[in-house]
Design an enzyme around this catalytic site. Structure first.
Site, PDB file in Angstrom:
ATOM      1  N   HIS A 220       0.835  -1.203   0.000  1.00 52.66           N
ATOM      2  CA  HIS A 220       0.000   0.000   0.000  1.00 52.66           C
ATOM      3  C   HIS A 220       0.870   1.253   0.000  1.00 52.66           C
ATOM      4  O   HIS A 220       1.634   1.499   0.928  1.00 52.66           O
ATOM      5  CB  HIS A 220      -0.896   0.002   1.242  1.00 52.66           C
ATOM      6  CG  HIS A 220      -2.128   0.843   1.090  1.00 52.66           C
ATOM      7  ND1 HIS A 220      -2.099   2.132   0.603  1.00 52.66           N
ATOM      8  CD2 HIS A 220      -3.435   0.581   1.370  1.00 52.66           C
ATOM      9  CE1 HIS A 220      -3.330   2.631   0.586  1.00 52.66           C
ATOM     10  NE2 HIS A 220      -4.153   1.700   1.034  1.00 52.66           N
ATOM     11  N   GLY A 221       0.761   2.062  -1.054  1.00 56.32           N
ATOM     12  CA  GLY A 221       1.446   3.347  -1.099  1.00 56.32           C
ATOM     13  C   GLY A 221       0.717   4.371  -0.248  1.00 56.32           C
ATOM     14  O   GLY A 221      -0.285   4.067   0.418  1.00 56.32           O
TER      15      GLY A 221
END
Length: 330
Positions: free
Chosen positions: A130-131
């Site tokens: 997850h960015g």
């Protein structure tokens, strides 16, 4: 002296337009030497402009999300009579939004998707890093819809469902709260499902070292075991360079752990090169426990990071990759 009602160009020495404007503003406000204040203000704007840009650019994503919501409401209004008779009334809307987001990904990030052949024809659980924002997943989903006509559900954090106006967007795209039973049911129906085990904590508090923050989460692995589907690892190169967070500030981490709301400031929105890589699937094995499968999945995502991401991430390098002419292999 030139009178208040006379032209600035009157008299033996005409004023420039800027001098004229400064004079009129000084006369109107009654402030002496106003040109000094204006010069200082212009200097501050020049100095603070880069800071304003990096803080405001992430707002473009918010604008795009709410533009998508507005388009969905228009689409619903136009097709409300068909909704009672057509189960797939939202297919056109999904295609429309997928085209919008895919266009944004192509133009702003030169977005590429590699390894689609690793996604099985049937159901599967896609697990991804997850960015700071979910933009890379949105680009992935848009490309999947526009080019391969595949659709993928996703599990989101509870706070997303409390965002004003987002309900119609989440419903149309099949975004789930994430109860295990609901996820297993979707997979047993033949759907693709995506989840980021790190969730908001990984989004806010990972950094340019691309540290995976999953803790001891293994619920996603149990979902894959219960549904008897493979797990497909996924990672997007330079996702941390597009948007970054101030998650390194300890007090913000403590505050998040207390209230569980994503109040950590983000900055960036830089047009860096984004490439999403899909790894080889981890097949279903009834003899593997959830703990073992979770560890295997984490290792697979880490392997994608090690192979495709230069550590530590660098914004300038990620920007320069936009100009590379050599096509990356899957």
């Amino acid at each position: 002296m030139i009178g208040r009602n006379e032209s600035c160009t009157a008299g033996p020495i005409p004023m420039s337009y800027l001098t004229c404007l400064t004079y009129i503003l000084g006369e109107w406000t009654g402030v002496e030497h106003i040109e000094d204040y204006l010069s200082y203000t212009i200097y501050l704007l020049w100095v603070l402009f880069p800071l304003a840009v990096v803080l405001l650019l992430p707002g473009v994503l918010i604008i795009l999300f709410y533009t998508s919501i507005l388009l969905l409401h228009i689409y619903k209004r136009k097709n409300e009579l068909k909704e009672a008779y057509c189960h797939d009334v939202w297919d056109g809307a999904r295609q429309m939004l997928a085209t919008l987001w895919d266009g944004h990904g192509r133009i702003w990030h030169g977005y590429e998707l590699h390894g689609v052949k690793n996604i099985p024809e049937g159901p599967g659980l896609i697990v991804f890093y997850h960015g700071a924002t979910p933009a890379d997943y949105v680009y992935f989903m848009a490309r999947l819809i526009t080019q391969w006509k595949r659709y993928c559900h996703v599990v989101a954090d509870h706070f997303v469902f409390r965002l004003p106006g987002f309900k119609i967007l989440l419903d149309v795209h099949g975004v789930m709260h994430g109860p295990r039973e609901e996820c297993v049911s979707a997979l047993k129906k033949g759907c693709l499902l995506a989840i980021a085990p790190g969730g908001v904590r990984e989004a806010l508090f990972s950094d340019e070292m691309y540290t995976i923050i999953w803790g001891d989460r293994k619920g996603f692995a149990q979902v894959a075991i219960d549904a008897k589907v493979p797990i497909i690892p996924m990672f997007t190169q330079n996702v941390r360079e597009g948007v970054r967070t101030l998650g390194g500030i300890k007090i913000l981490r403590s505050l998040y752990e207390r209230i569980r709301l994503p109040i950590v400031p983000v900055y960036g929105g830089f047009p860096v090169k984004l490439r999403t890589y899909i790894g080889e699937p981890i097949p279903y094995d009834p003899n593997v426990t959830a703990e073992e499968l979770a560890a295997k999945t984490k290792a697979a995502v880490q392997a994608l990071i090690d192979k495709h991401q230069k550590i530590p991430g660098n914004i300038f390098r990620a920007l320069m990759e936009r100009f590379q002419t050599q096509k990356k292999d899957d």
